[in-house]
Design a protein around this motif. Structure first.
Motif, PDB file in Angstrom:
ATOM      1  N   GLU A 184      -2.689 -27.459  59.778  1.00 30.30           N
ATOM      2  CA  GLU A 184      -3.295 -26.147  60.017  1.00 30.30           C
ATOM      3  C   GLU A 184      -4.792 -26.096  59.746  1.00 30.30           C
ATOM      4  O   GLU A 184      -5.473 -25.175  60.209  1.00 30.30           O
ATOM      5  CB  GLU A 184      -2.574 -25.097  59.167  1.00 30.30           C
ATOM      6  CG  GLU A 184      -1.118 -24.918  59.576  1.00 30.30           C
ATOM      7  CD  GLU A 184      -0.346 -23.966  58.683  1.00 30.30           C
ATOM      8  OE1 GLU A 184       0.786 -23.604  59.043  1.00 30.30           O
ATOM      9  OE2 GLU A 184      -0.877 -23.582  57.607  1.00 30.30           O
ATOM     10  N   GLN A 185      -5.312 -27.066  58.986  1.00 27.99           N
ATOM     11  CA  GLN A 185      -6.739 -27.098  58.684  1.00 27.99           C
ATOM     12  C   GLN A 185      -7.427 -28.128  59.586  1.00 27.99           C
ATOM     13  O   GLN A 185      -6.864 -29.186  59.862  1.00 27.99           O
ATOM     14  CB  GLN A 185      -6.952 -27.459  57.213  1.00 27.99           C
ATOM     15  CG  GLN A 185      -6.334 -26.488  56.226  1.00 27.99           C
ATOM     16  CD  GLN A 185      -6.982 -25.118  56.266  1.00 27.99           C
ATOM     17  OE1 GLN A 185      -8.198 -24.992  56.319  1.00 27.99           O
ATOM     18  NE2 GLN A 185      -6.155 -24.070  56.261  1.00 27.99           N
ATOM     19  N   ASP A 214       0.026 -21.018  48.822  1.00 29.40           N
ATOM     20  CA  ASP A 214       0.614 -20.520  50.061  1.00 29.40           C
ATOM     21  C   ASP A 214       1.483 -21.580  50.724  1.00 29.40           C
ATOM     22  O   ASP A 214       2.604 -21.299  51.155  1.00 29.40           O
ATOM     23  CB  ASP A 214      -0.501 -20.071  51.013  1.00 29.40           C
ATOM     24  CG  ASP A 214       0.055 -19.613  52.361  1.00 29.40           C
ATOM     25  OD1 ASP A 214       0.729 -18.575  52.404  1.00 29.40           O
ATOM     26  OD2 ASP A 214      -0.168 -20.326  53.361  1.00 29.40           O
ATOM     27  N   ALA A 215       0.976 -22.820  50.794  1.00 37.66           N
ATOM     28  CA  ALA A 215       1.749 -23.893  51.436  1.00 37.66           C
ATOM     29  C   ALA A 215       3.006 -24.218  50.644  1.00 37.66           C
ATOM     30  O   ALA A 215       4.091 -24.396  51.216  1.00 37.66           O
ATOM     31  CB  ALA A 215       0.875 -25.137  51.579  1.00 37.66           C
ATOM     32  N   VAL A 260      -7.815 -29.292  47.811  1.00 41.18           N
ATOM     33  CA  VAL A 260      -7.275 -28.020  48.269  1.00 41.18           C
ATOM     34  C   VAL A 260      -7.462 -26.951  47.197  1.00 41.18           C
ATOM     35  O   VAL A 260      -7.297 -27.200  45.996  1.00 41.18           O
ATOM     36  CB  VAL A 260      -5.779 -28.180  48.638  1.00 41.18           C
ATOM     37  CG1 VAL A 260      -4.929 -28.595  47.433  1.00 41.18           C
ATOM     38  CG2 VAL A 260      -5.239 -26.899  49.254  1.00 41.18           C
ATOM     39  N   SER A 261      -7.803 -25.737  47.627  1.00 45.75           N
ATOM     40  CA  SER A 261      -7.981 -24.627  46.694  1.00 45.75           C
ATOM     41  C   SER A 261      -6.624 -24.122  46.211  1.00 45.75           C
ATOM     42  O   SER A 261      -5.596 -24.328  46.865  1.00 45.75           O
ATOM     43  CB  SER A 261      -8.734 -23.480  47.376  1.00 45.75           C
ATOM     44  OG  SER A 261      -7.943 -22.923  48.415  1.00 45.75           O
ATOM     45  N   LEU A 291      -4.801 -21.745  48.873  1.00 39.50           N
ATOM     46  CA  LEU A 291      -4.207 -22.475  50.000  1.00 39.50           C
ATOM     47  C   LEU A 291      -3.010 -23.306  49.552  1.00 39.50           C
ATOM     48  O   LEU A 291      -1.986 -23.361  50.240  1.00 39.50           O
ATOM     49  CB  LEU A 291      -5.256 -23.390  50.645  1.00 39.50           C
ATOM     50  CG  LEU A 291      -6.215 -22.756  51.656  1.00 39.50           C
ATOM     51  CD1 LEU A 291      -7.237 -23.782  52.129  1.00 39.50           C
ATOM     52  CD2 LEU A 291      -5.452 -22.191  52.856  1.00 39.50           C
ATOM     53  N   LEU A 323      -0.556 -28.190  55.448  1.00 40.92           N
ATOM     54  CA  LEU A 323      -1.993 -27.941  55.313  1.00 40.92           C
ATOM     55  C   LEU A 323      -2.795 -28.813  56.279  1.00 40.92           C
ATOM     56  O   LEU A 323      -3.743 -28.341  56.920  1.00 40.92           O
ATOM     57  CB  LEU A 323      -2.433 -28.211  53.873  1.00 40.92           C
ATOM     58  CG  LEU A 323      -2.004 -27.165  52.841  1.00 40.92           C
ATOM     59  CD1 LEU A 323      -2.093 -27.724  51.429  1.00 40.92           C
ATOM     60  CD2 LEU A 323      -2.862 -25.914  52.980  1.00 40.92           C
TER      61      LEU A 323
END
Length: 438
Positions: A131-132, A101-102, A94-95, A98, A128
């Motif tokens: 949503e991804q 934000d989570a 994960v970046s 992202l 995540l």
């Protein structure tokens, strides 16, 4: 201090205990987040003491070779927290944006309520994953199973139980049967179970839990097997034999791990053709587990011709597997073996070190700088001596390596060095060597 570090530090302070096994706080937070656990891709749930990560990495490699997009959740990380969450949308960790934000959304939804670090970060991972885009979620248990924060997934495709051994006794109990019962708590009604070979006291607990849930169980060594055959790996079950390349991960135990992965994908109707399985097996990557160093700053510090391995195993079961592997290396190419070890206070050093008796020239014990729960080098050296090994405490990894270099120069032999005893130490060594996982 970056944004990720700041928010992780705040989340770490939300509960007085690092571990407090319960599902109540998790359900409360997930409800506040509109139940991401109910919007996940189909999941495979993996519990056990040793081998969870290797089984997960093998499944990911095979699935990705077949064109599937995989979300992956593992813990702990070696160098960066991002390693715990791999997203199928791009196949990478994960970046930072992202992840931040989570985590921020989970922090706001939690509203300062008491919750453990693993619980709230697991909630962020589930957010995540919901949503991804991905085709499959490989979900590894953090600790135990029954009350683990990941055990909010009601209907996985399959549950996997890797080998169970003594570990985390403070939280799971001092009896192997009790620990096995906790691990088996991930078994769901009607969901098939793939189980490793287990100790005599552990297997009945797992099979009983499967029976209670009317879950079909397949056990390694009884219903399927993988073994070396003329330089290849033969996987066999009641439907026949699959001829495959040898595992790329080191150690005899990786045959069982590969077999668990293949059997799980088969029962989940996700196993591709033989050529694709073979392609996947060639690309399995799971850093810090009997990982050889071929280049890097750490290797440059070692004597010329030295062979250096890093392994994060930290319990008696891992000690047996790693010592067996080192014994096999010794039979092929005799060299003096030196251990450089660090370990947490929650682990059993004597149980870990005992299988190395008669195999190791010397143990150098070192502190672990990335956690406050590491044993002192002096304490760990005393416990290594209790296991029958010669040991000396050092105040750094560099100092321990310098001592090995001095001994090697005196002996005139290129050493074999194993940096071991903790995933935290493995992560430090990989970072020091410039080999962060990707």
């Amino acid at each position: 201090m970056d944004q990720i570090t700041k928010i992780l530090d705040r989340l770490l302070a939300l509960h007085p205990k690092e571990i407090d096994l319960s599902l109540g706080r998790m359900h409360r937070l997930l409800a506040a987040l509109d139940h991401p656990e109910q919007r996940l891709p189909p999941a495979i749930h993996i519990a056990g003491t040793n081998g969870k990560g290797s089984v997960t990495a093998t499944m990911r490699a095979i699935l990705e070779a077949s064109g599937k997009r995989c979300h992956v959740y593992t813990s702990p990380h070696l160098v960066s927290f991002n390693e715990r969450i791999r997203l199928g949308s791009d196949g990478k960790f994960v970046s930072d944006p992202l992840l931040f934000d989570a985590l921020h959304r989970c922090e706001e939804a939690n509203a300062g309520a008491e919750i453990t670090f693993f619980e709230i970060t697991t909630a962020a991972a589930l957010l995540l994953f919901a949503e991804q885009p991905a085709d499959i979620l490989l979900l590894e248990v953090g600790l135990g199973g029954r009350l683990d924060a990941t055990n909010v997934v009601d209907e996985p495709l399959v549950s996997i139980i890797t080998p169970v051994s003594m570990d985390h006794e403070k939280f799971l109990g001092n009896d192997l049967a009790v620990i096995a019962r906790e691990k088996a708590g991930i078994i769901k009604h009607g969901v098939p179970v793939i189980c490793a070979a287990q100790e005599d006291t552990a297997l009945p607990e797992i099979t009983r839990q499967a029976a209670r849930n009317r879950a079909l169980i397949q056990v390694f060594g009884q219903d399927f097997i993988a073994q070396e055959d003329q330089g290849r790996m033969a996987f066999q079950d009641e439907e026949g034999l699959i001829d495959l390349p040898l595992p790329v991960l080191g150690g005899r135990h990786q045959f069982e791990n590969a077999a668990l992965a293949i059997a799980a994908l088969k029962v989940a109707h996700l196993l591709p053709g033989e050529a694709t399985i073979a392609d996947g097996l060639k690309h399995v990557n799971w850093p810090g587990r009997l990982q050889p160093l071929t280049h890097g700053a750490l290797l440059d510090m070692c004597p010329a011709g030295a062979e250096v391995w890093i392994d994060g195993g930290h319990n008696p079961g891992a000690g047996i597997s790693v010592a067996q592997f080192m014994g096999e290396q010794e039979e092929r190419t005799p060299r003096p073996l030196y251990l450089i070890a660090g370990m947490l206070t929650t682990k059993d050093p004597v149980g870990y070190f005992r299988p190395f008796h008669g195999l190791v020239r010397h143990v150098g014990t070192v502190p672990i700088s990335t956690t406050s729960t590491g044993r002192t080098p002096e304490d760990l050296a005393d416990l290594a001596r209790c296991a029958g090994l010669e040991a000396t405490p050092f105040q750094s990894l560099d100092a321990a390596l310098a001592d090995v270099a001095a001994c090697a120069q005196q002996d005139g032999e290129a050493p074999r060095i194993l940096i071991c005893g903790s995933l935290y130490l493995a992560g430090e060594a990989l970072a020091r060597n410039g080999m962060a996982p990707d």
